[in-house]
Design a protein around this motif. Sequence first.
Motif, PDB file in Angstrom:
ATOM      1  N   ALA A 194      53.666  55.804  26.872  1.00 30.20           N
ATOM      2  CA  ALA A 194      54.612  55.858  27.997  1.00 30.20           C
ATOM      3  C   ALA A 194      53.985  55.291  29.256  1.00 30.20           C
ATOM      4  O   ALA A 194      54.629  54.542  30.008  1.00 30.20           O
ATOM      5  N   LEU A 195      52.731  55.636  29.502  1.00 28.28           N
ATOM      6  CA  LEU A 195      52.051  55.108  30.679  1.00 28.28           C
ATOM      7  C   LEU A 195      51.900  53.601  30.597  1.00 28.28           C
ATOM      8  O   LEU A 195      52.085  52.887  31.594  1.00 28.28           O
ATOM      9  N   SER A 196      51.583  53.087  29.420  1.00 27.34           N
ATOM     10  CA  SER A 196      51.410  51.641  29.264  1.00 27.34           C
ATOM     11  C   SER A 196      52.723  50.901  29.526  1.00 27.34           C
ATOM     12  O   SER A 196      52.735  49.860  30.203  1.00 27.34           O
ATOM     13  N   ILE A 197      53.831  51.414  29.008  1.00 32.73           N
ATOM     14  CA  ILE A 197      55.134  50.789  29.249  1.00 32.73           C
ATOM     15  C   ILE A 197      55.492  50.876  30.736  1.00 32.73           C
ATOM     16  O   ILE A 197      55.976  49.902  31.337  1.00 32.73           O
ATOM     17  N   SER A 198      55.241  52.019  31.339  1.00 35.83           N
ATOM     18  CA  SER A 198      55.567  52.220  32.754  1.00 35.83           C
ATOM     19  C   SER A 198      54.754  51.287  33.642  1.00 35.83           C
ATOM     20  O   SER A 198      55.285  50.655  34.562  1.00 35.83           O
ATOM     21  N   TRP A 199      53.451  51.185  33.379  1.00 32.62           N
ATOM     22  CA  TRP A 199      52.612  50.283  34.168  1.00 32.62           C
ATOM     23  C   TRP A 199      53.060  48.832  33.991  1.00 32.62           C
ATOM     24  O   TRP A 199      53.001  48.030  34.930  1.00 32.62           O
ATOM     25  N   CYS A 200      53.516  48.495  32.790  1.00 31.60           N
ATOM     26  CA  CYS A 200      53.990  47.130  32.541  1.00 31.60           C
ATOM     27  C   CYS A 200      55.200  46.818  33.412  1.00 31.60           C
ATOM     28  O   CYS A 200      55.269  45.761  34.058  1.00 31.60           O
ATOM     29  N   LEU A 201      56.168  47.724  33.465  1.00 29.85           N
ATOM     30  CA  LEU A 201      57.348  47.515  34.306  1.00 29.85           C
ATOM     31  C   LEU A 201      56.964  47.481  35.778  1.00 29.85           C
ATOM     32  O   LEU A 201      57.551  46.729  36.572  1.00 29.85           O
ATOM     33  N   HIS A 202      55.989  48.280  36.164  1.00 30.22           N
ATOM     34  CA  HIS A 202      55.507  48.261  37.548  1.00 30.22           C
ATOM     35  C   HIS A 202      54.908  46.900  37.894  1.00 30.22           C
ATOM     36  O   HIS A 202      55.228  46.320  38.948  1.00 30.22           O
ATOM     37  N   LEU A 203      54.058  46.377  37.026  1.00 28.16           N
ATOM     38  CA  LEU A 203      53.439  45.069  37.283  1.00 28.16           C
ATOM     39  C   LEU A 203      54.474  43.958  37.314  1.00 28.16           C
ATOM     40  O   LEU A 203      54.389  43.031  38.132  1.00 28.16           O
ATOM     41  N   LEU A 204      55.471  44.041  36.441  1.00 26.84           N
ATOM     42  CA  LEU A 204      56.539  43.038  36.454  1.00 26.84           C
ATOM     43  C   LEU A 204      57.368  43.131  37.729  1.00 26.84           C
ATOM     44  O   LEU A 204      57.830  42.111  38.255  1.00 26.84           O
ATOM     45  N   SER A 205      57.541  44.351  38.249  1.00 30.93           N
ATOM     46  CA  SER A 205      58.303  44.501  39.497  1.00 30.93           C
ATOM     47  C   SER A 205      57.571  43.850  40.660  1.00 30.93           C
ATOM     48  O   SER A 205      58.198  43.378  41.622  1.00 30.93           O
ATOM     49  N   LEU A 206      56.239  43.822  40.594  1.00 32.45           N
ATOM     50  CA  LEU A 206      55.426  43.219  41.654  1.00 32.45           C
ATOM     51  C   LEU A 206      55.291  41.711  41.488  1.00 32.45           C
ATOM     52  O   LEU A 206      54.822  41.019  42.404  1.00 32.45           O
ATOM     53  N   ASN A 207      55.685  41.198  40.322  1.00 32.30           N
ATOM     54  CA  ASN A 207      55.551  39.773  40.021  1.00 32.30           C
ATOM     55  C   ASN A 207      56.881  39.238  39.492  1.00 32.30           C
ATOM     56  O   ASN A 207      57.039  39.003  38.283  1.00 32.30           O
ATOM     57  N   PRO A 208      57.862  39.028  40.384  1.00 37.34           N
ATOM     58  CA  PRO A 208      59.214  38.660  39.950  1.00 37.34           C
ATOM     59  C   PRO A 208      59.290  37.354  39.170  1.00 37.34           C
ATOM     60  O   PRO A 208      60.131  37.219  38.267  1.00 37.34           O
ATOM     61  N   GLU A 209      58.423  36.383  39.488  1.00 36.46           N
ATOM     62  CA  GLU A 209      58.487  35.111  38.769  1.00 36.46           C
ATOM     63  C   GLU A 209      58.073  35.297  37.311  1.00 36.46           C
ATOM     64  O   GLU A 209      58.650  34.672  36.402  1.00 36.46           O
ATOM     65  N   MET A 210      57.086  36.166  37.058  1.00 30.10           N
ATOM     66  CA  MET A 210      56.682  36.439  35.682  1.00 30.10           C
ATOM     67  C   MET A 210      57.726  37.285  34.968  1.00 30.10           C
ATOM     68  O   MET A 210      57.947  37.147  33.765  1.00 30.10           O
ATOM     69  N   GLN A 211      58.361  38.175  35.719  1.00 36.36           N
ATOM     70  CA  GLN A 211      59.449  38.975  35.148  1.00 36.36           C
ATOM     71  C   GLN A 211      60.575  38.060  34.682  1.00 36.36           C
ATOM     72  O   GLN A 211      61.111  38.226  33.576  1.00 36.36           O
ATOM     73  N   THR A 212      60.920  37.068  35.503  1.00 42.05           N
ATOM     74  CA  THR A 212      61.979  36.122  35.136  1.00 42.05           C
ATOM     75  C   THR A 212      61.582  35.307  33.916  1.00 42.05           C
ATOM     76  O   THR A 212      62.379  35.106  32.991  1.00 42.05           O
ATOM     77  N   ARG A 213      60.343  34.837  33.900  1.00 36.23           N
ATOM     78  CA  ARG A 213      59.878  34.034  32.762  1.00 36.23           C
ATOM     79  C   ARG A 213      59.937  34.839  31.467  1.00 36.23           C
ATOM     80  O   ARG A 213      60.364  34.327  30.422  1.00 36.23           O
ATOM     81  N   LEU A 214      59.511  36.111  31.517  1.00 30.16           N
ATOM     82  CA  LEU A 214      59.533  36.943  30.317  1.00 30.16           C
ATOM     83  C   LEU A 214      60.964  37.219  29.881  1.00 30.16           C
ATOM     84  O   LEU A 214      61.282  37.181  28.684  1.00 30.16           O
ATOM     85  N   ARG A 215      61.852  37.471  30.833  1.00 27.74           N
ATOM     86  CA  ARG A 215      63.252  37.721  30.505  1.00 27.74           C
ATOM     87  C   ARG A 215      63.858  36.507  29.793  1.00 27.74           C
ATOM     88  O   ARG A 215      64.614  36.645  28.829  1.00 27.74           O
ATOM     89  N   GLU A 216      63.537  35.337  30.279  1.00 30.73           N
ATOM     90  CA  GLU A 216      64.062  34.114  29.664  1.00 30.73           C
ATOM     91  C   GLU A 216      63.495  33.909  28.261  1.00 30.73           C
ATOM     92  O   GLU A 216      64.197  33.443  27.364  1.00 30.73           O
ATOM     93  N   GLU A 217      62.221  34.257  28.065  1.00 34.78           N
ATOM     94  CA  GLU A 217      61.653  34.124  26.722  1.00 34.78           C
ATOM     95  C   GLU A 217      62.352  35.069  25.753  1.00 34.78           C
ATOM     96  O   GLU A 217      62.689  34.684  24.621  1.00 34.78           O
ATOM     97  N   ILE A 218      62.584  36.306  26.197  1.00 31.84           N
ATOM     98  CA  ILE A 218      63.279  37.266  25.330  1.00 31.84           C
ATOM     99  C   ILE A 218      64.701  36.802  25.043  1.00 31.84           C
ATOM    100  O   ILE A 218      65.201  36.915  23.920  1.00 31.84           O
ATOM    101  N   ALA A 219      65.349  36.235  26.067  1.00 37.78           N
ATOM    102  CA  ALA A 219      66.721  35.766  25.900  1.00 37.78           C
ATOM    103  C   ALA A 219      66.812  34.606  24.931  1.00 37.78           C
ATOM    104  O   ALA A 219      67.887  34.328  24.383  1.00 37.78           O
TER     105      ALA A 219
END
Length: 611
Positions: A355-380
């Motif tokens: 749970a902590l690992s997943i939570s920290w991952c979402l936290h880091l993605l929230s701080l790095n929106p461009e990487m969040q977008t890139r990952l979302r597009e890869e999943i899509a």
Amino acid sequence: MAVLSASTLLLLLQDAVRVGTLVALLLLARGVLWLAHMMVIAPPFDPLRKLPGPDAPALQNHFREVMDPNISPDTHHDWVGRYGKMFRFHGFGRHDYRLMAFDFRALSHILNSPIYEKPWQTRTFIARLLGRGVFSMEGEEHKIQRRVIAPAFSTSSVKAMAPIFFQKAEELRDRWLALIHTSSTSPTAVQQQQPIPSTNKAGQSVIDISHWVARATFDVIGLAGFDYHFHALQDESEDVYLAYRKMFNVQDKGPGLKAIVSLFFPIINTLFPDDGLRTTKESLRTINEAGKRLVANKKAAILAEKASAQDIDDKDILSLLIKQNLSEESSKRLSDVELLDQLSTFLFAGSDSTALSISWCLHLLSLNPEMQTRLREEIASLSIASPTGASPTGGALKADCIPDSGFAETFSPLPAPPTHPSSTIPSDSSAAHCDAIDALPFLDAVVRETLRLCPPVHGIIRVATQDDLIPVSSTVHMRDGRVLSQDEHIKIKKGSYIHVPIEGLNFSEDVWGKDARAFNPERWTALPASARHPGLAGVMTFSFGPHSCPGWKFTILEMKIFIASILPHFVFSPAEGVEIRKFNAILTRPYVKDHWDEGTKLPITVTPYCG
């Protein structure tokens, strides 16, 4: 005769007092000698005394510098720069020399040699909470337990649990959509659930990610581990779940002086019990009683299956564990009590750390929106549909744009979860979807980078059970002017403590480069030679050697499936006016700066994605 008897009794009493006084004086003398030996006589002969390292006054220690995650990165960087990759620091005072190792040759020796074990204090503390499971055992007992549990964490066994990962991830997604919908229609009701006062804008909500993800992963380990339904995502009312949370809420406050002293003198807990101790004992009683029923029922069902020649395909860890245990020689089998202790261990390691690992991952993605977008597009980019038969995992789902998303004017309450969720997901669909997600390169890089930057365990400690020579791969400049070359060894005496700084190694500029503290998943596409060390999954987070984390494949796959199932439906951004800090309480947990007394919190602004 009565007078004589009274006199005799008086003499006997006087003799008893003399004997008692003599025993007390002998114990006091022994204590003084022990203290003098530990603090005055032994330190000058400790080989670690000759190593470079920071100095301190007689009763000062360096524990905060090396264990507080808010300052330890700077401490590690400073000390490695000044003293090299092998140095000593002070534990409980200037007399207590401890070795800290950043040298991978030395670490390989320490973590693979049977000479080095968890300290008895660590094992006692873990055993109090989790029983005599694989995390608290050493020697032959540890080997037997590892052998019995290994099949439950094989690649095929972990992938067989993927349907549960998918369902709970999608259930978590729906709960967040419901929460956001509620915040739009009744903001006050949602604000009462937040860790700090916050204003929710229309169509978004500040959600305590760590709390909700912990509920989801607790459900996962209940089903994947024991085929047991906690329903924590639906309602936090199940007895075992509540007992577990109460117990670890006590531990999250950190060990006080009394807890540390009681490790050496357990009678203190008997003489002076406190509310925390009573809560822990009550919680353990609830967990153990439920665990005994689970083990007994599961074992009876498996034995009945054998007697009737049925082939029931139970994939939960407890079933696999019992089947493997029954196949072992009788002398190498685990008792029911030992099986129960493994259950408690999995409950802890399989829920909170993931749970902590997943939570920290979402936290880091929230701080790095461009990487969040890139990952979302890869999943899509995945064309395969969700194995649950729900909406596609990819970006085709517009959470707040389509009526059946759970976030619309036609919103309706969530249906009750199925009795056996894994049976509702076709295994072939789940396997294909699992493999597709597991193969996503940027998702893999994001997960590994999260585990590198936010290891659930900050560091581990080992103790030498006999005198030893530790090899090194780089020169060590001793305090007397001598220089140890790569062909020489560091002497260490029996009873010495070695600190393995997992976070420090994951942050090392010598290993990862000048941007070692930056969130840079791209580094995993071309790792430098210095970063290709033997740690599982490429980072020290899971350690390596006989005591490495047996469930690392479970954690990584669960992380990937949760992120791939959630990210396409939400945009994560930092909560306004909130600074997230870290604290250590068995695991490294998040909290809101200036709100430490509220415990583990990780508020993030969550907005449904409408790409």
